[in-house]
Design a protein around this motif. Structure first.
Motif, short mmCIF file in Angstrom:
data_model
loop_
_atom_site.label_atom_id
_atom_site.label_comp_id
_atom_site.label_asym_id
_atom_site.label_seq_id
_atom_site.Cartn_x
_atom_site.Cartn_y
_atom_site.Cartn_z
N VAL A 155 0.84 -1.20 0.00
CA VAL A 155 0.00 0.00 0.00
C VAL A 155 0.88 1.25 0.00
O VAL A 155 1.80 1.38 0.82
CB VAL A 155 -0.95 0.00 1.21
CG1 VAL A 155 -1.72 1.31 1.31
CG2 VAL A 155 -1.91 -1.18 1.13
N ARG A 156 0.58 2.16 -0.90
CA ARG A 156 1.32 3.42 -0.98
C ARG A 156 1.07 4.23 0.29
O ARG A 156 -0.06 4.36 0.73
CB ARG A 156 0.84 4.21 -2.20
CG ARG A 156 1.64 5.44 -2.42
CD ARG A 156 1.18 6.16 -3.64
NE ARG A 156 2.07 7.29 -3.85
CZ ARG A 156 2.24 7.86 -5.00
NH1 ARG A 156 1.59 7.43 -6.06
NH2 ARG A 156 3.06 8.88 -5.12
N GLY A 157 2.14 4.74 0.88
CA GLY A 157 2.04 5.49 2.12
C GLY A 157 2.52 4.71 3.32
O GLY A 157 2.75 5.27 4.38
N VAL A 179 4.38 2.04 10.06
CA VAL A 179 4.94 3.39 10.03
C VAL A 179 4.51 3.97 8.70
O VAL A 179 4.67 3.33 7.66
CB VAL A 179 6.48 3.35 10.14
CG1 VAL A 179 7.07 4.75 10.03
CG2 VAL A 179 6.92 2.68 11.43
N VAL A 180 3.94 5.17 8.73
CA VAL A 180 3.46 5.79 7.50
C VAL A 180 4.38 6.94 7.10
O VAL A 180 5.09 7.51 7.91
CB VAL A 180 2.01 6.31 7.64
CG1 VAL A 180 1.05 5.16 7.91
CG2 VAL A 180 1.88 7.37 8.71
N ASP A 181 4.33 7.26 5.81
CA ASP A 181 5.08 8.40 5.29
C ASP A 181 4.40 9.69 5.73
O ASP A 181 3.17 9.76 5.78
CB ASP A 181 5.12 8.36 3.75
CG ASP A 181 5.98 7.24 3.22
OD1 ASP A 181 7.08 7.02 3.77
OD2 ASP A 181 5.56 6.58 2.25
N TYR A 182 5.18 10.70 6.01
CA TYR A 182 4.65 12.01 6.38
C TYR A 182 3.85 12.58 5.20
O TYR A 182 4.25 12.46 4.05
CB TYR A 182 5.78 12.97 6.75
CG TYR A 182 5.27 14.36 7.04
CD1 TYR A 182 4.71 14.66 8.26
CD2 TYR A 182 5.33 15.36 6.07
CE1 TYR A 182 4.22 15.92 8.53
CE2 TYR A 182 4.84 16.61 6.31
CZ TYR A 182 4.28 16.90 7.55
OH TYR A 182 3.78 18.15 7.81
N GLY A 183 2.71 13.17 5.52
CA GLY A 183 1.91 13.85 4.51
C GLY A 183 0.75 13.03 3.97
O GLY A 183 -0.12 13.58 3.32
N VAL A 184 0.73 11.74 4.24
CA VAL A 184 -0.38 10.92 3.77
C VAL A 184 -1.51 10.95 4.79
O VAL A 184 -1.29 11.22 5.97
CB VAL A 184 0.04 9.45 3.49
CG1 VAL A 184 1.13 9.39 2.45
CG2 VAL A 184 0.46 8.76 4.78
#
Length: 143
Positions: free
Chosen positions: A37-39, A87-92
């Motif tokens: 999943v993207r993010g 852990v997710v990417d910042y901004g998503v």
């Protein structure tokens, strides 16, 4: 481990033996589906990822990243419950990412392991900031 016995569908070969699906198989399916999943930056908490990267550098400790880090499952004969730590990417949008992870994991486990997924609990343990160096990037720069 869980077993599939008898004919669950119209599969005549199911009556001529049994298929056993180990819990670790469901963990790996769920982990790979979540990573797709993207993010999603990573699975597992910062501590678990740090310990995993140390373990990976030890000779004979196995190769590559653990596909089950940040994933735990309870698997029965017909159902599965899954807990993920991501852990997710910042901004998503965390809500959107969690929803996509949940859908992807349910789809993959139900399709591949033939288990009804009754719940997928997601804990977002960290956010990867753009200015943070990845543990691997820092190691490569130092060497």
């Amino acid at each position: 481990m869980t077993e599939i016995t008898g004919a669950r569908r119209s599969d005549p070969s199911a009556s001529r033996g049994r298929t056993t699906v180990a819990d670790v198989v469901v963990e790996k399916i769920a982990g790979m589906a979540a990573r797709d999943v993207r993010g999603v930056y990573a699975l597992g908490s910062g501590f678990a990822r740090s310990m995993g990267s140390m373990r990976e550098r030890m000779p004979g400790a196995g190769s590559g990243k653990s596909a089950t880090r940040g994933v735990s499952v309870e698997v029965g004969e017909k159902q599965a419950a899954i807990d993920l730590e991501i852990v997710v990417d910042y901004g998503v949008s965390i809500t959107d990412v969690a929803g996509e992870v949940r859908e992807n994991v349910i789809s993959a486990v139900e399709r591949m392991a033939d288990r009804e997924v009754v719940e997928v609990n997601i804990t977002v343990s960290d956010v990867k900031l753009p200015d943070e160096e990845d543990e691997g990037e820092e190691r490569e720069r130092i060497q």
